[in-house]
Design a protein around this motif. Structure first.
Motif, PDB file in Angstrom:
ATOM      1  N   PHE A   1     108.234 -29.196  -7.280  1.00  0.00           N
ATOM      2  CA  PHE A   1     108.771 -30.185  -8.343  1.00  0.00           C
ATOM      3  C   PHE A   1     110.340 -29.617  -8.696  1.00  0.00           C
ATOM      4  N   ASN A   2     110.500 -28.271  -8.987  1.00  0.00           N
ATOM      5  CA  ASN A   2     111.911 -28.094  -9.188  1.00  0.00           C
ATOM      6  C   ASN A   2     112.951 -28.449  -7.935  1.00  0.00           C
ATOM      7  N   ASN A   3     112.519 -28.063  -6.749  1.00  0.00           N
ATOM      8  CA  ASN A   3     113.383 -28.550  -5.724  1.00  0.00           C
ATOM      9  C   ASN A   3     113.719 -30.134  -5.842  1.00  0.00           C
ATOM     10  N   ALA A   4     112.642 -30.997  -5.855  1.00  0.00           N
ATOM     11  CA  ALA A   4     112.549 -32.446  -6.011  1.00  0.00           C
ATOM     12  C   ALA A   4     113.580 -32.626  -7.115  1.00  0.00           C
ATOM     13  N   LYS A   5     113.276 -32.200  -8.367  1.00  0.00           N
ATOM     14  CA  LYS A   5     114.138 -32.510  -9.699  1.00  0.00           C
ATOM     15  C   LYS A   5     115.722 -32.073  -9.346  1.00  0.00           C
ATOM     16  N   ASN A   6     115.983 -30.964  -8.710  1.00  0.00           N
ATOM     17  CA  ASN A   6     117.367 -30.724  -8.401  1.00  0.00           C
ATOM     18  C   ASN A   6     117.959 -31.348  -7.364  1.00  0.00           C
ATOM     19  N   LYS A   7     117.070 -32.117  -6.492  1.00  0.00           N
ATOM     20  CA  LYS A   7     117.741 -33.107  -5.467  1.00  0.00           C
ATOM     21  C   LYS A   7     117.661 -34.423  -6.022  1.00  0.00           C
ATOM     22  N   GLY A   8     117.459 -34.732  -7.426  1.00  0.00           N
ATOM     23  CA  GLY A   8     117.763 -36.166  -7.892  1.00  0.00           C
ATOM     24  C   GLY A   8     116.481 -36.951  -7.550  1.00  0.00           C
ATOM     25  N   PHE A   9     115.196 -36.438  -7.344  1.00  0.00           N
ATOM     26  CA  PHE A   9     114.133 -37.360  -7.230  1.00  0.00           C
ATOM     27  C   PHE A   9     113.492 -37.473  -8.444  1.00  0.00           C
ATOM     28  N   HIS A  10     113.719 -36.923  -9.488  1.00  0.00           N
ATOM     29  CA  HIS A  10     113.101 -37.324 -10.654  1.00  0.00           C
ATOM     30  C   HIS A  10     113.968 -37.908 -11.765  1.00  0.00           C
ATOM     31  N   ASN A  11     115.135 -38.582 -11.474  1.00  0.00           N
ATOM     32  CA  ASN A  11     115.880 -39.189 -12.354  1.00  0.00           C
ATOM     33  C   ASN A  11     115.458 -40.210 -12.925  1.00  0.00           C
ATOM     34  N   ASP A  12     114.390 -41.194 -12.287  1.00  0.00           N
ATOM     35  CA  ASP A  12     113.838 -42.276 -13.155  1.00  0.00           C
ATOM     36  C   ASP A  12     112.313 -41.882 -13.412  1.00  0.00           C
ATOM     37  N   LYS A  13     111.734 -42.613 -14.278  1.00  0.00           N
ATOM     38  CA  LYS A  13     110.426 -42.494 -14.836  1.00  0.00           C
ATOM     39  C   LYS A  13     109.469 -42.509 -13.685  1.00  0.00           C
ATOM     40  N   PRO A  14     108.610 -41.551 -13.610  1.00  0.00           N
ATOM     41  CA  PRO A  14     107.580 -41.678 -12.235  1.00  0.00           C
ATOM     42  C   PRO A  14     106.606 -42.856 -12.522  1.00  0.00           C
ATOM     43  N   VAL A  15     106.364 -43.364 -11.353  1.00  0.00           N
ATOM     44  CA  VAL A  15     105.373 -44.175 -11.142  1.00  0.00           C
ATOM     45  C   VAL A  15     104.183 -43.669 -10.434  1.00  0.00           C
ATOM     46  N   PHE A  16     102.869 -43.462 -10.838  1.00  0.00           N
ATOM     47  CA  PHE A  16     101.887 -42.999 -10.317  1.00  0.00           C
ATOM     48  C   PHE A  16     101.596 -43.448  -8.816  1.00  0.00           C
ATOM     49  N   ALA A  17     101.648 -44.725  -8.732  1.00  0.00           N
ATOM     50  CA  ALA A  17     101.085 -45.568  -7.578  1.00  0.00           C
ATOM     51  C   ALA A  17     102.195 -45.149  -6.405  1.00  0.00           C
ATOM     52  N   LYS A  18     103.501 -45.209  -6.753  1.00  0.00           N
ATOM     53  CA  LYS A  18     104.310 -44.981  -5.866  1.00  0.00           C
ATOM     54  C   LYS A  18     104.382 -43.369  -5.438  1.00  0.00           C
ATOM     55  N   GLU A  19     104.308 -42.563  -6.207  1.00  0.00           N
ATOM     56  CA  GLU A  19     104.133 -41.155  -5.886  1.00  0.00           C
ATOM     57  C   GLU A  19     102.918 -40.944  -4.740  1.00  0.00           C
ATOM     58  N   ILE A  20     101.676 -41.660  -5.100  1.00  0.00           N
ATOM     59  CA  ILE A  20     100.815 -41.565  -4.274  1.00  0.00           C
ATOM     60  C   ILE A  20     101.130 -42.069  -2.880  1.00  0.00           C
ATOM     61  N   MET A  21     101.580 -43.197  -2.943  1.00  0.00           N
ATOM     62  CA  MET A  21     101.918 -43.847  -1.777  1.00  0.00           C
ATOM     63  C   MET A  21     103.011 -43.221  -0.615  1.00  0.00           C
ATOM     64  N   LEU A  22     103.634 -42.372  -1.433  1.00  0.00           N
ATOM     65  CA  LEU A  22     104.784 -41.442  -0.557  1.00  0.00           C
ATOM     66  C   LEU A  22     103.818 -40.530   0.058  1.00  0.00           C
ATOM     67  N   ILE A  23     102.811 -40.043  -0.665  1.00  0.00           N
ATOM     68  CA  ILE A  23     102.083 -38.939   0.208  1.00  0.00           C
ATOM     69  C   ILE A  23     101.246 -39.482   1.329  1.00  0.00           C
ATOM     70  N   VAL A  24     100.606 -40.755   0.942  1.00  0.00           N
ATOM     71  CA  VAL A  24     100.054 -41.570   2.121  1.00  0.00           C
ATOM     72  C   VAL A  24     100.712 -41.649   3.115  1.00  0.00           C
ATOM     73  N   THR A  25     102.164 -41.932   2.776  1.00  0.00           N
ATOM     74  CA  THR A  25     103.148 -42.240   4.085  1.00  0.00           C
ATOM     75  C   THR A  25     103.311 -41.096   4.840  1.00  0.00           C
ATOM     76  N   GLU A  26     103.235 -39.713   4.110  1.00  0.00           N
ATOM     77  CA  GLU A  26     103.519 -38.633   5.090  1.00  0.00           C
ATOM     78  C   GLU A  26     102.260 -38.286   5.836  1.00  0.00           C
ATOM     79  N   LEU A  27     101.050 -38.617   5.318  1.00  0.00           N
ATOM     80  CA  LEU A  27      99.935 -38.367   6.237  1.00  0.00           C
ATOM     81  C   LEU A  27      99.943 -39.468   7.400  1.00  0.00           C
TER      82      LEU A  27
END
Length: 119
Positions: free
Chosen positions: A10-36
């Protein structure tokens, strides 16, 4: 231990600018599915990490070059990406993943064979 990985991801992602916008749960899950999905494609292409050669060249000066040559885009790399995104998701939503994994594993120990399903 898992909560430590959650916090680091979480801290690495935040420091790299990935948490500047409000999180969207479905988007976060789909990014995981994409990696799989990328792990499946790596498997289809026979792309496995080459640890033997990676470790032979492992030093701080050449880490990125060696990673790109022997690890990047492999099945193992993509699974690691999925886990990192899962840990990050747990950080976004402050999920005590240590506790929930332990509870779920205890619950699963008492379940029936194949959990009552065909597979």
């Amino acid at each position: 231990m898992l909560n430590e990985l959650r916090d680091k991801a979480f801290n690495n992602a935040k420091n790299k600018g990935f948490h500047n916008d409000k999180p969207v749960f479905a988007k976060e899950i789909m990014l995981i599915v994409t990696e799989l999905s990328e792990a499946v494609e790596a498997s289809r292409k026979g792309m496995k990490a080459d640890l033997k050669n990676f470790y032979l060249g492992l030093d701080d000066d050449n880490f990125e070059q060696n990673f790109n040559a022997f690890i990047k885009d492999s099945v193992e790399d993509e699974i690691a990406d999925a886990l990192i995104r899962l840990f990050d998701l747990c950080g976004i939503y402050n999920i005590n993943i240590d506790l929930f994994v332990k509870m779920k594993m205890k619950y699963n120990k008492g379940r029936e064979y194949l959990h009552g399903k065909k597979y």
